[in-house]
Design a protein around this motif. Structure first.
Motif, PDB file in Angstrom:
ATOM      1  N   UNK A  78       0.839  -1.210   0.000  1.00 18.47           N
ATOM      2  CA  UNK A  78       0.000   0.000   0.000  1.00 18.47           C
ATOM      3  C   UNK A  78       0.869   1.254   0.000  1.00 18.47           C
ATOM      4  N   UNK A  79       1.862   1.285   0.892  1.00 18.11           N
ATOM      5  CA  UNK A  79       2.698   2.485   0.968  1.00 18.11           C
ATOM      6  C   UNK A  79       3.528   2.638  -0.309  1.00 18.11           C
ATOM      7  N   UNK A  80       3.995   1.523  -0.847  1.00 16.06           N
ATOM      8  CA  UNK A  80       4.781   1.570  -2.082  1.00 16.06           C
ATOM      9  C   UNK A  80       3.973   2.195  -3.214  1.00 16.06           C
ATOM     10  N   UNK A  81       2.717   1.749  -3.358  1.00 18.84           N
ATOM     11  CA  UNK A  81       1.882   2.249  -4.455  1.00 18.84           C
ATOM     12  C   UNK A  81       1.563   3.730  -4.286  1.00 18.84           C
ATOM     13  N   UNK A  82       1.365   4.148  -3.048  1.00 13.57           N
ATOM     14  CA  UNK A  82       1.076   5.562  -2.828  1.00 13.57           C
ATOM     15  C   UNK A  82       2.297   6.409  -3.193  1.00 13.57           C
ATOM     16  N   UNK A  83       3.470   5.920  -2.835  1.00  8.59           N
ATOM     17  CA  UNK A  83       4.685   6.675  -3.148  1.00  8.59           C
ATOM     18  C   UNK A  83       4.944   6.711  -4.657  1.00  8.59           C
ATOM     19  N   UNK A  84       4.629   5.622  -5.337  1.00  6.75           N
ATOM     20  CA  UNK A  84       4.890   5.562  -6.772  1.00  6.75           C
ATOM     21  C   UNK A  84       3.832   6.294  -7.583  1.00  6.75           C
ATOM     22  N   UNK A  85       2.559   6.193  -7.164  1.00  2.00           N
ATOM     23  CA  UNK A  85       1.467   6.709  -7.990  1.00  2.00           C
ATOM     24  C   UNK A  85       0.787   7.932  -7.394  1.00  2.00           C
ATOM     25  N   UNK A  86       1.147   8.293  -6.179  1.00  2.00           N
ATOM     26  CA  UNK A  86       0.551   9.467  -5.568  1.00  2.00           C
ATOM     27  C   UNK A  86      -0.715   9.130  -4.798  1.00  2.00           C
ATOM     28  N   UNK A  87      -1.292  10.153  -4.175  1.00  2.00           N
ATOM     29  CA  UNK A  87      -2.517   9.946  -3.404  1.00  2.00           C
ATOM     30  C   UNK A  87      -3.701   9.812  -4.341  1.00  2.00           C
ATOM     31  N   UNK A  88      -4.845   9.407  -3.785  1.00  2.00           N
ATOM     32  CA  UNK A  88      -6.029   9.252  -4.610  1.00  2.00           C
ATOM     33  C   UNK A  88      -6.625   7.881  -4.412  1.00  2.00           C
ATOM     34  N   UNK A  89      -7.684   7.604  -5.142  1.00  2.00           N
ATOM     35  CA  UNK A  89      -8.410   6.355  -4.942  1.00  2.00           C
ATOM     36  C   UNK A  89      -7.654   5.163  -5.510  1.00  2.00           C
ATOM     37  N   UNK A  90      -7.089   5.319  -6.716  1.00  2.00           N
ATOM     38  CA  UNK A  90      -6.612   4.138  -7.425  1.00  2.00           C
ATOM     39  C   UNK A  90      -5.329   3.483  -6.877  1.00  2.00           C
ATOM     40  N   UNK A  91      -4.336   4.239  -6.386  1.00  2.00           N
ATOM     41  CA  UNK A  91      -3.131   3.531  -5.919  1.00  2.00           C
ATOM     42  C   UNK A  91      -3.412   2.459  -4.850  1.00  2.00           C
ATOM     43  N   UNK A  92      -4.173   2.791  -3.792  1.00  2.00           N
ATOM     44  CA  UNK A  92      -4.466   1.728  -2.825  1.00  2.00           C
ATOM     45  C   UNK A  92      -5.292   0.595  -3.442  1.00  2.00           C
ATOM     46  N   UNK A  93      -6.195   0.966  -4.368  1.00  2.00           N
ATOM     47  CA  UNK A  93      -7.024  -0.078  -4.979  1.00  2.00           C
ATOM     48  C   UNK A  93      -6.149  -1.059  -5.764  1.00  2.00           C
ATOM     49  N   UNK A 157      -9.981  -8.836   1.482  1.00  2.00           N
ATOM     50  CA  UNK A 157     -10.145  -7.445   1.047  1.00  2.00           C
ATOM     51  C   UNK A 157     -10.774  -6.623   2.157  1.00  2.00           C
ATOM     52  N   UNK A 158     -11.803  -7.161   2.814  1.00  2.00           N
ATOM     53  CA  UNK A 158     -12.450  -6.409   3.894  1.00  2.00           C
ATOM     54  C   UNK A 158     -11.429  -6.060   4.976  1.00  2.00           C
ATOM     55  N   UNK A 159     -10.566  -7.034   5.290  1.00  2.00           N
ATOM     56  CA  UNK A 159      -9.549  -6.793   6.316  1.00  2.00           C
ATOM     57  C   UNK A 159      -8.541  -5.750   5.846  1.00  2.00           C
ATOM     58  N   UNK A 160      -8.160  -5.819   4.574  1.00  2.00           N
ATOM     59  CA  UNK A 160      -7.120  -4.921   4.089  1.00  2.00           C
ATOM     60  C   UNK A 160      -7.660  -3.512   3.863  1.00  2.00           C
ATOM     61  N   UNK A 161      -8.932  -3.406   3.490  1.00  2.00           N
ATOM     62  CA  UNK A 161      -9.522  -2.073   3.306  1.00  2.00           C
ATOM     63  C   UNK A 161      -9.470  -1.295   4.626  1.00  2.00           C
ATOM     64  N   UNK A 162      -9.534  -2.022   5.740  1.00  2.00           N
ATOM     65  CA  UNK A 162      -9.409  -1.349   7.041  1.00  2.00           C
ATOM     66  C   UNK A 162      -8.050  -0.668   7.159  1.00  2.00           C
ATOM     67  N   UNK A 163      -7.047  -1.279   6.560  1.00  2.00           N
ATOM     68  CA  UNK A 163      -5.693  -0.715   6.625  1.00  2.00           C
ATOM     69  C   UNK A 163      -5.567   0.509   5.715  1.00  2.00           C
ATOM     70  N   UNK A 164      -6.384   0.513   4.636  1.00  2.00           N
ATOM     71  CA  UNK A 164      -6.299   1.589   3.647  1.00  2.00           C
ATOM     72  C   UNK A 164      -6.559   2.964   4.268  1.00  2.00           C
ATOM     73  N   UNK A 165      -7.331   2.983   5.350  1.00  2.00           N
ATOM     74  CA  UNK A 165      -7.635   4.259   6.000  1.00  2.00           C
ATOM     75  C   UNK A 165      -6.355   4.964   6.436  1.00  2.00           C
ATOM     76  N   UNK A 166      -5.325   4.188   6.694  1.00  2.00           N
ATOM     77  CA  UNK A 166      -4.055   4.772   7.116  1.00  2.00           C
ATOM     78  C   UNK A 166      -3.473   5.651   6.009  1.00  2.00           C
ATOM     79  N   UNK A 167      -3.720   5.281   4.766  1.00  2.00           N
ATOM     80  CA  UNK A 167      -3.179   6.042   3.650  1.00  2.00           C
ATOM     81  C   UNK A 167      -3.918   7.360   3.507  1.00  2.00           C
ATOM     82  N   UNK A 168      -5.109   7.326   2.937  1.00  2.00           N
ATOM     83  CA  UNK A 168      -5.828   8.585   2.778  1.00  2.00           C
ATOM     84  C   UNK A 168      -7.305   8.373   2.518  1.00  2.00           C
ATOM     85  N   UNK A 169      -7.723   7.103   2.466  1.00  2.00           N
ATOM     86  CA  UNK A 169      -9.101   6.853   2.083  1.00  2.00           C
ATOM     87  C   UNK A 169     -10.008   6.707   3.301  1.00  2.00           C
TER      88      UNK A 169
END
Lengths: 239, 242
Positions: A78-93, A157-169
């Motif tokens: 998750x953190x890798x994708x945010x750093x590579x692709x920036x913030x927004x909906x799609x990188x965490x997805x 996915x349900x478990x990991x989406x909980x982690x996504x909140x840490x990023x920006x979603x």
């Protein structure tokens, strides 16, 4: 007042149930991310799994890739994708999609590969084309395993989406992350309960779906399998 | 690479913590699930209860469990023991099923032969049942090991120090190298543990090396693999799928 009462009070507070940070909105966000991830991952993993299961080509590559992907740390990706692709909906997805592919792929592949080869031969002998073999014989026979893979994937996915909140979603994970940030144990506890409940309820629904989606002939085979030898049961039940 | 070398001490420290936090649950999980699995296997009514409770526990998302456990255990929220306890719960949930499957996989004739030779239940379990259960049991252990190592990093979100710290820290500082180092080390750790488990399994099942080849040569190998692939598609599947 102990924590349980405080959490009960938190749930009872009408402020939790409305507005952009209310439980219904967070729940909808959580489900939307989950659905989007499953759609993309399914569109990639299921055809590949079916192809490999049907033809037997690339078996080792798929099994190897699936178990290698399993070892990838969720948070790292998750953190890798945010750093590579920036913030927004799609990188965490996209990170979620990568994590969801292994169980879906494994379910589709092993479901199709485990279909009794005599059934497939019989279907070919009856003059079915390869597409018909896949759609009319292999897919119905593989459905229980395939849905099992889907169930595992959905939970992950349900478990990991909980982690996504840490990023920006958003999503239900927000309560945990925000609660931690402002040291509010009540909010964290409430959020954790919501996430756990969501997982349990969705798993329960999928278990029921799995039960009803299995063709009656196969359900019959399962019951018979216990009494007879597996091969005999499979041939009789499957036809 | 430069960053990695400059911070070698820091990174190795985190790797060590990560290893401890994921290996301890594996050991605790095994110790707890052996008696639990054995009881569940012996007594049918308990089996259903144990298996459904364990699959329910496995359903609870990791982050939620990490947060709920301190309230249940009374520990501080930043205590690494929460993480160890949560991963132990997942390990038990998966391994109980493996233990039941493993004991189920043993040929009843062997068990009866052991009884006929005068083995009492307690000794029979350790001298006959347990060694024969090793292959199926280790399939479960390998799955738990990989998922523990991958899940442990989520603990960084609730302030536990391990390789996951590299991810949270890397995100805060927008520093790609740190995250990549974290991912690579996590993968390396998972591979290393897997190799260790495979080696341990081979040590514990010497008969597989001695007689394995002769046994396979006598049967139709193609069908054999196909059939066994059907029953147990993938150790990971067998453990995760209901």
């Amino acid at each position: 007042m102990n924590i349980i009462e405080l959490v009960a009070q938190w749930f009872a507070d009408p402020a939790q149930w409305s507005g952009p940070a209310g439980i219904p909105v967070r729940l909808a966000e959580h489900l939307a991310y989950t659905g989007l991830t499953l759609l993309i991952a399914g569109a990639i993993a299921v055809p590949i799994g079916m192809y490999v299961g049907h033809t037997g080509k690339g078996r080792i590559a798929v099994v190897g890739a699936a178990s290698a992907l399993r070892a990838l740390p969720t948070l790292g990706l998750l953190t890798l994708f945010v750093l590579l692709m920036g913030l927004g909906l799609m990188p965490p997805i996209w990170a979620l999609v990568i994590l969801t592919i292994p169980p879906l792929l494994a379910g589709a592949y092993s479901g199709i590969a485990a279909v009794d080869p005599t059934l497939v031969d019989a279907a070919r002998g009856l003059g079915m084309t390869e597409w018909q073999v896949l759609a009319k014989v292999e897919l119905p026979n593989a459905l229980p395993v395939l849905l099992g893979g889907l169930r595992a994937a959905v939970l992950q996915v349900i478990a990991t989406v909980a982690v996504v909140a840490y990023i920006n979603l958003g999503g239900l994970g927000r309560y945990l992350i925000d609660g931690l940030a402002i040291s509010d144990p009540v909010r964290m506890f409430g959020g954790a309960i919501l996430i756990a409940l969501l997982a349990l309820v969705v798993d329960g629904i999928l278990a029921v779906v799995q039960k009803f989606a299995v063709s009656p002939g196969l359900a019959d085979r399962r019951r018979r399998k216990r009494r007879e030898t597996p091969t005999v049961g499979a041939v009789q039940g499957g036809m | 690479m430069e960053w990695f070398l400059a911070n070698l001490g820091f990174v190795l420290d985190l790797t060590w913590l990560h290893l401890v936090q994921s290996v301890l649950p594996l050991l605790f999980g095994l110790l707890l699930s052996l008696p639990l699995g054995y009881t569940a296997w012996r007594l049918r009514p308990i089996r259903t209860a144990v298996l459904s409770v364990s699959s329910m526990l496995y359903t609870i998302p990791s982050l939620a469990l990490f947060v709920l456990l301190p309230f249940v255990l009374g520990t501080s929220i930043l205590d690494p023991m929460n993480l160890v306890a949560a991963l132990t719960i997942y390990a038990v949930a998966l391994l109980v099923r493996s233990v039941v499957d493993a004991l189920e996989s043993i040929d009843d004739g062997v068990r009866q032969a052991a009884v006929a030779m005068g083995y009492r239940p307690f000794r029979r379990f350790f001298a006959v049942d347990l060694p024969l259960a090793v292959p199926v049991l280790f399939a479960g252990l390998r799955v738990v090991s990989v998922s523990n190592i991958s899940l442990a990093s989520v603990g960084a979100l609730i302030g536990v120090r391990n390789l996951g710290t590299l991810f949270t820290d890397g995100l805060l500082r927008f520093f790609l190298t740190e995250i990549v180092v974290g991912i690579v080390l996590t993968l390396l750790l998972a591979v290393l543990m897997d190799l260790l488990l495979v080696a341990a399994e081979q040590l514990l099942t010497p008969w597989h090396r001695a007689g394995g080849k002769r046994h396979v040569a006598g049967t139709d190998q193609g069908r054999q693999t196909r059939a066994s692939a059907g029953e147990r598609p993938d150790p990971a599947e067998a453990a995760v799928l209901p």
